[in-house]
Design a protein around this motif. Structure first.
Motif, short mmCIF file in Angstrom:
data_model
loop_
_atom_site.label_atom_id
_atom_site.label_comp_id
_atom_site.label_asym_id
_atom_site.label_seq_id
_atom_site.Cartn_x
_atom_site.Cartn_y
_atom_site.Cartn_z
N VAL A 99 1.38 8.11 -7.78
CA VAL A 99 1.01 6.78 -7.28
C VAL A 99 0.36 5.99 -8.41
N HIS A 100 0.37 4.69 -8.28
CA HIS A 100 -0.23 3.85 -9.32
C HIS A 100 -1.72 3.65 -9.10
N ALA A 101 -2.47 3.74 -10.19
CA ALA A 101 -3.91 3.49 -10.12
C ALA A 101 -4.17 2.07 -9.64
N GLU A 102 -3.22 1.15 -9.88
CA GLU A 102 -3.41 -0.26 -9.53
C GLU A 102 -3.01 -0.58 -8.09
N GLU A 112 -10.09 8.31 -15.53
CA GLU A 112 -11.05 9.33 -15.96
C GLU A 112 -11.74 10.01 -14.78
N ALA A 113 -12.06 9.25 -13.76
CA ALA A 113 -12.82 9.79 -12.63
C ALA A 113 -12.01 10.73 -11.75
N VAL A 114 -10.68 10.71 -11.89
CA VAL A 114 -9.84 11.55 -11.01
C VAL A 114 -9.08 12.62 -11.79
N LEU A 115 -9.42 12.85 -13.03
CA LEU A 115 -8.66 13.81 -13.84
C LEU A 115 -8.64 15.21 -13.23
N PRO A 168 0.83 -1.20 0.00
CA PRO A 168 0.00 0.00 0.00
C PRO A 168 0.87 1.26 0.00
N VAL A 169 0.33 2.33 -0.56
CA VAL A 169 1.13 3.53 -0.74
C VAL A 169 0.83 4.62 0.28
N ASP A 170 -0.39 4.68 0.77
CA ASP A 170 -0.79 5.77 1.66
C ASP A 170 0.14 5.97 2.87
N PRO A 171 0.63 4.90 3.51
CA PRO A 171 1.47 5.10 4.69
C PRO A 171 2.79 5.82 4.42
N TYR A 172 3.19 5.95 3.15
CA TYR A 172 4.50 6.52 2.82
C TYR A 172 4.43 7.92 2.22
N ILE A 173 3.25 8.41 1.98
CA ILE A 173 3.11 9.71 1.32
C ILE A 173 3.73 10.83 2.15
N HIS A 184 -8.52 2.91 -3.12
CA HIS A 184 -9.08 4.24 -2.85
C HIS A 184 -8.21 5.32 -3.46
N LEU A 185 -8.15 5.36 -4.79
CA LEU A 185 -7.26 6.28 -5.49
C LEU A 185 -7.57 7.73 -5.15
#
Length: 226
Positions: free
Chosen positions: A92-95, A128-131, A74-79, A99-100
């Motif tokens: 960050v990766h969409a994949e 598309e939803a987060v552009l 997971p990426v959130d803990p490192y932001i 919860h992008l």
């Protein structure tokens, strides 16, 4: 073709890690626009690179923007840690998580520009939803995890799709993987504005060659052929 300026972002994944600060200073002096920082966790991608402490140590040798690509899940803990270490853009990766939108909010909450990366097997429509929540869209032109891979030709179609989807939004379209002076023109024509280059800049790790290599990619990307 976009009218946005072309920016070259050498990836320090291909630098000599034994003299990393010197390498970062060299690409700064050689004309890099951004410093591309590839962070790999050995989980989301096969390799491990380095963490925020190493990035913070080389942040001191340049004022160029740090373009930080988190291949982490997971990426959130490192932001927050990478924001504190000196990131200017955090991608960050969409994949990498479910919860992008929340992840992008966390990047913005740190006062950083937010980017989303998509792997070769991920359609452009996934973002598309987060552009309206991003500053940068990174289209991977190789499968992430290793340097020195060949550019995937189908990326050109994805870049054209990305450019159409982005429209007039002030979003940089970045491409990462196998970028050279030989393919930079086609990549620019397809819509990319930020070119990540690893081995095509750092190959041989001879600092005197970096200005020519960066200039060659920039020239190829900005010079129209007959």
């Amino acid at each position: 073709m976009t009218s946005r300026p072309i920016r070259i972002a050498p990836s320090i994944l291909s630098a000599d890690f034994g003299r990393l600060a010197e390498e970062v200073a060299a690409i700064d002096a050689a004309g890099a626009d951004y410093i591309h920082v590839d962070i790999m966790d050995g989980h989301f991608v096969p390799n491990i690179s380095f963490g925020p402490a190493v990035m913070a140590s080389v942040r001191q040798v340049t004022q160029k923007p740090f373009d930080v690509h988190l291949m982490v899940a997971p990426v959130d803990p490192y932001i927050a840690a990478f924001a504190k270490a000196g990131a200017d853009v955090i991608t960050v990766h969409a994949e990498a998580g479910p919860h992008l939108h929340r992840t992008l909010q966390a990047i913005r909450a740190e006062g950083k520009n937010a980017g989303v990366a998509i792997n070769p097997g991920t359609p452009v429509s996934a973002v598309e939803a987060v552009l309206d929540d991003i500053d940068l869209l990174l289209v991977m032109s190789v499968n992430p995890g290793f340097g020195g891979q060949a550019f995937i030709p189908g990326t050109l179609d994805k870049l054209r799709q990305a450019r159409a989807l982005v429209g007039n939004r002030p979003i940089e379209i970045e491409v990462d993987g196998g970028i050279t002076a030989d393919n930079a023109r086609a990549v620019a024509d397809a819509g990319a504005t930020v070119f990540v280059a690893g081995s095509s800049v750092f190959g041989g790790n001879e600092t005197q060659t970096y200005p020519h290599r960066i200039a060659a990619i920039r020239s190829a990307a900005t010079t129209r052929t007959a």
